[in-house]
Design a protein around this motif. Structure first.
Motif, PDB file in Angstrom:
ATOM      1  N   ILE A  19       0.821  -1.225   0.000  1.00 54.98           N
ATOM      2  CA  ILE A  19       0.000   0.000   0.000  1.00 54.98           C
ATOM      3  C   ILE A  19       0.852   1.271   0.000  1.00 54.98           C
ATOM      4  N   LEU A  20       0.517   2.136  -0.947  1.00 52.65           N
ATOM      5  CA  LEU A  20       1.164   3.441  -1.073  1.00 52.65           C
ATOM      6  C   LEU A  20       0.142   4.526  -0.749  1.00 52.65           C
ATOM      7  N   LYS A  21       0.492   5.423   0.173  1.00 51.60           N
ATOM      8  CA  LYS A  21      -0.446   6.485   0.525  1.00 51.60           C
ATOM      9  C   LYS A  21      -0.091   7.755  -0.248  1.00 51.60           C
ATOM     10  N   VAL A  22      -1.063   8.279  -0.971  1.00 51.00           N
ATOM     11  CA  VAL A  22      -0.840   9.515  -1.733  1.00 51.00           C
ATOM     12  C   VAL A  22      -1.973  10.506  -1.457  1.00 51.00           C
ATOM     13  N   ILE A  57     -14.840   5.837 -11.269  1.00 55.62           N
ATOM     14  CA  ILE A  57     -15.514   5.333 -10.077  1.00 55.62           C
ATOM     15  C   ILE A  57     -15.293   6.345  -8.969  1.00 55.62           C
ATOM     16  N   GLU A  58     -16.356   6.688  -8.256  1.00 56.27           N
ATOM     17  CA  GLU A  58     -16.154   7.643  -7.164  1.00 56.27           C
ATOM     18  C   GLU A  58     -15.309   7.003  -6.066  1.00 56.27           C
ATOM     19  N   SER A  59     -14.542   7.727  -5.290  1.00 56.87           N
ATOM     20  CA  SER A  59     -14.415   9.166  -5.335  1.00 56.87           C
ATOM     21  C   SER A  59     -13.092   9.637  -5.936  1.00 56.87           C
ATOM     22  N   LYS A  80     -21.362   5.111  -9.120  1.00 57.88           N
ATOM     23  CA  LYS A  80     -21.588   5.395  -7.697  1.00 57.88           C
ATOM     24  C   LYS A  80     -21.413   4.148  -6.851  1.00 57.88           C
ATOM     25  N   LYS A  81     -20.896   4.378  -5.646  1.00 59.00           N
ATOM     26  CA  LYS A  81     -20.730   3.259  -4.721  1.00 59.00           C
ATOM     27  C   LYS A  81     -21.837   3.202  -3.684  1.00 59.00           C
ATOM     28  N   GLN A  82     -22.439   4.344  -3.397  1.00 62.62           N
ATOM     29  CA  GLN A  82     -23.481   4.296  -2.362  1.00 62.62           C
ATOM     30  C   GLN A  82     -24.770   3.756  -2.962  1.00 62.62           C
ATOM     31  N   PHE A  99     -10.125  -6.204  -2.536  1.00 53.58           N
ATOM     32  CA  PHE A  99      -9.158  -6.969  -1.740  1.00 53.58           C
ATOM     33  C   PHE A  99      -8.403  -6.038  -0.807  1.00 53.58           C
ATOM     34  N   THR A 100      -8.102  -4.832  -1.290  1.00 56.70           N
ATOM     35  CA  THR A 100      -7.326  -3.885  -0.477  1.00 56.70           C
ATOM     36  C   THR A 100      -8.080  -3.510   0.786  1.00 56.70           C
ATOM     37  N   LYS A 101      -9.379  -3.256   0.635  1.00 58.81           N
ATOM     38  CA  LYS A 101     -10.154  -2.804   1.791  1.00 58.81           C
ATOM     39  C   LYS A 101     -10.927  -3.937   2.467  1.00 58.81           C
ATOM     40  N   ASP A 124      -9.077   5.532 -13.705  1.00 58.06           N
ATOM     41  CA  ASP A 124      -9.116   5.320 -12.247  1.00 58.06           C
ATOM     42  C   ASP A 124      -7.794   5.732 -11.624  1.00 58.06           C
ATOM     43  N   ASP A 125      -7.842   5.977 -10.311  1.00 56.83           N
ATOM     44  CA  ASP A 125      -6.631   6.460  -9.629  1.00 56.83           C
ATOM     45  C   ASP A 125      -5.616   5.339  -9.434  1.00 56.83           C
ATOM     46  N   PHE A 126      -6.063   4.167  -8.975  1.00 58.68           N
ATOM     47  CA  PHE A 126      -5.153   3.045  -8.727  1.00 58.68           C
ATOM     48  C   PHE A 126      -5.610   1.818  -9.502  1.00 58.68           C
ATOM     49  N   LEU A 127      -4.638   1.026  -9.950  1.00 56.74           N
ATOM     50  CA  LEU A 127      -4.952  -0.317 -10.446  1.00 56.74           C
ATOM     51  C   LEU A 127      -4.173  -1.292  -9.568  1.00 56.74           C
ATOM     52  N   ALA A 128      -4.908  -2.136  -8.858  1.00 61.63           N
ATOM     53  CA  ALA A 128      -4.279  -3.124  -7.981  1.00 61.63           C
ATOM     54  C   ALA A 128      -4.639  -4.515  -8.492  1.00 61.63           C
ATOM     55  N   ASN A 129      -5.782  -5.011  -8.041  1.00 59.86           N
ATOM     56  CA  ASN A 129      -6.217  -6.345  -8.482  1.00 59.86           C
ATOM     57  C   ASN A 129      -7.126  -6.296  -9.709  1.00 59.86           C
ATOM     58  N   GLY A 130      -7.565  -5.106 -10.037  1.00 62.58           N
ATOM     59  CA  GLY A 130      -8.412  -4.947 -11.221  1.00 62.58           C
ATOM     60  C   GLY A 130      -9.878  -5.234 -10.969  1.00 62.58           C
ATOM     61  N   ALA A 132     -12.172  -3.322  -9.296  1.00 63.78           N
ATOM     62  CA  ALA A 132     -13.020  -2.145  -9.537  1.00 63.78           C
ATOM     63  C   ALA A 132     -13.175  -1.910 -11.041  1.00 63.78           C
ATOM     64  N   ALA A 133     -12.039  -1.977 -11.766  1.00 67.57           N
ATOM     65  CA  ALA A 133     -12.101  -1.763 -13.222  1.00 67.57           C
ATOM     66  C   ALA A 133     -12.972  -2.843 -13.873  1.00 67.57           C
ATOM     67  N   SER A 134     -12.846  -4.085 -13.414  1.00 66.81           N
ATOM     68  CA  SER A 134     -13.657  -5.168 -13.998  1.00 66.81           C
ATOM     69  C   SER A 134     -15.143  -4.924 -13.758  1.00 66.81           C
TER      70      SER A 134
HETATM   71  P1  G4P Z   1      -8.701  -3.169  -7.520  1.00 69.18           P
HETATM   72  O1  G4P Z   1      -9.937  -2.423  -7.828  1.00 69.18           O
HETATM   73  O2  G4P Z   1      -7.585  -2.895  -8.473  1.00 69.18           O
HETATM   74  O3  G4P Z   1      -8.974  -4.643  -7.341  1.00 69.18           O
HETATM   75  O4  G4P Z   1      -8.212  -2.664  -6.138  1.00 69.18           O
HETATM   76  P2  G4P Z   1      -8.952  -2.797  -4.777  1.00 69.18           P
HETATM   77  O5  G4P Z   1     -10.406  -3.106  -5.004  1.00 69.18           O
HETATM   78  O6  G4P Z   1      -8.166  -3.747  -3.972  1.00 69.18           O
HETATM   79  O7  G4P Z   1      -8.831  -1.302  -4.264  1.00 69.18           O
HETATM   80  C1  G4P Z   1      -9.825  -0.796  -3.454  1.00 69.18           C
HETATM   81  C2  G4P Z   1      -9.584   0.629  -3.117  1.00 69.18           C
HETATM   82  O8  G4P Z   1      -8.259   0.794  -2.606  1.00 69.18           O
HETATM   83  C3  G4P Z   1      -9.694   1.616  -4.254  1.00 69.18           C
HETATM   84  O9  G4P Z   1     -10.062   2.855  -3.720  1.00 69.18           O
HETATM   85  C4  G4P Z   1      -8.245   1.724  -4.735  1.00 69.18           C
HETATM   86  O10 G4P Z   1      -8.037   2.916  -5.436  1.00 69.18           O
HETATM   87  C5  G4P Z   1      -7.547   1.721  -3.427  1.00 69.18           C
HETATM   88  N1  G4P Z   1      -6.163   1.288  -3.473  1.00 69.18           N
HETATM   89  C6  G4P Z   1      -5.678   0.093  -3.857  1.00 69.18           C
HETATM   90  N2  G4P Z   1      -4.366   0.049  -3.635  1.00 69.18           N
HETATM   91  C7  G4P Z   1      -4.016   1.258  -3.116  1.00 69.18           C
HETATM   92  C8  G4P Z   1      -2.796   1.816  -2.671  1.00 69.18           C
HETATM   93  O11 G4P Z   1      -1.708   1.221  -2.704  1.00 69.18           O
HETATM   94  N3  G4P Z   1      -2.846   3.088  -2.196  1.00 69.18           N
HETATM   95  C9  G4P Z   1      -4.001   3.792  -2.123  1.00 69.18           C
HETATM   96  N4  G4P Z   1      -3.928   5.044  -1.657  1.00 69.18           N
HETATM   97  N5  G4P Z   1      -5.180   3.294  -2.524  1.00 69.18           N
HETATM   98  C10 G4P Z   1      -5.170   2.036  -3.013  1.00 69.18           C
HETATM   99  P3  G4P Z   1     -11.532   3.203  -3.323  1.00 69.18           P
HETATM  100  O12 G4P Z   1     -12.061   2.297  -2.269  1.00 69.18           O
HETATM  101  O13 G4P Z   1     -12.317   3.191  -4.580  1.00 69.18           O
HETATM  102  O14 G4P Z   1     -11.371   4.615  -2.679  1.00 69.18           O
HETATM  103  P4  G4P Z   1     -11.689   6.053  -3.222  1.00 69.18           P
HETATM  104  O15 G4P Z   1     -11.650   6.048  -4.713  1.00 69.18           O
HETATM  105  O16 G4P Z   1     -13.051   6.365  -2.696  1.00 69.18           O
HETATM  106  O17 G4P Z   1     -10.603   6.900  -2.669  1.00 69.18           O
END
Ligand code: G4P
Length: 189
Positions: A19-22, A57-59, A80-82, A99-101, A124-130, A132-134
């Motif tokens: 996890i990277l915090k930005v 995807i919000e937010s 929307k997520k809500q 998976f992250t949360k 999208d801001d982050f791509l981790a497991n994909g 959300a994008a899927s």
């Molecule tokens: P995935 O979509 O690629 O599978 O990722 P995952 O569900 O695991 O990510 C869930 C949330 O965590 C997403 O934000 C994603 O942007 C965020 N995230 C994943 N890895 C990191 C990381 O290393 N750093 C940070 N800062 N965020 C990460 P979200 O729940 O949609 O939050 P938000 O958009 O409301 O801020």
């Protein structure tokens, strides 16, 4: 994108090896000038794809996606997520597992904002497991729109998201690709 990588190196905090915090420029406070440049970068890359709408995807996807939509001069739709107050036939929903949360949520779109044959740029801001994008792609394609490209601000390349989406044939452009997070340090590809 060099400027983004410099920002990540100077302000990003490595919370763990995954996890990277930005928060200072993307996930809480927003650096609007950097977002403007991010929007231009995505816009230029996907300019030839006849994009008709940007979807996010919000937010935290909203700020880079807004700047991209502005550059391309097309509407932005954020999923929307809500839960909506009233369930009606105008909406489509899909379940996403983060998976992250460690939680599951419903992603919702109103059918009136995505049309058949729209060419969508998904940002999208982050791509981790994909996941959300899927989920976003499931909604977009279920309404008959095409996913013409995927723009990611920060890709964690050590997680399986890119491979998953590439195996389905999507064109992915990530502005910063992180190879590894370890001992508090950030390594780019
Ligand atoms: P995935 O979509 O690629 O599978 O990722 P995952 O569900 O695991 O990510 C869930 C949330 O965590 C997403 O934000 C994603 O942007 C965020 N995230 C994943 N890895 C990191 C990381 O290393 N750093 C940070 N800062 N965020 C990460 P979200 O729940 O949609 O939050 P938000 O958009 O409301 O801020």
């Amino acid at each position: 994108m060099e400027k983004l990588k410099e920002k990540i190196l100077s302000e990003g905090k490595v919370i763990s090896d995954s996890i990277l915090k930005v928060d200072s420029f993307l996930n809480h406070q927003v650096d609007v000038n950097l977002m403007k440049e991010i929007g231009e970068e995505f816009g230029k890359y996907f300019n030839s794809k006849n994009i008709t709408k940007v979807v996010t995807i919000e937010s935290s996807g909203i700020s880079p996606a807004t700047m991209t939509a502005l550059y391309l001069n097309v509407p932005l739709v954020f999923l929307k997520k809500q839960k909506p107050n009233t369930l009606n036939n105008d909406i489509l929903q899909t379940t996403v597992k983060s998976f992250t949360k460690g939680e599951t949520y419903e992603l919702t779109v109103s059918k009136k904002y995505l049309q058949k044959d729209d060419n969508i740029l998904l940002i999208d801001d982050f791509l981790a497991n994909g996941e959300a994008a899927s989920g976003a792609i499931r909604l977009i394609e279920a309404l008959g729109s095409n996913v013409s490209g995927i723009g990611i601000v920060i890709e964690k390349s050590f997680q399986p998201g890119r491979k998953l989406l590439e195996s389905r044939g999507y064109d992915i452009y990530s502005l910063a690709r992180i190879k590894q997070l370890s001992d508090g340090k950030i390594y780019f590809l």
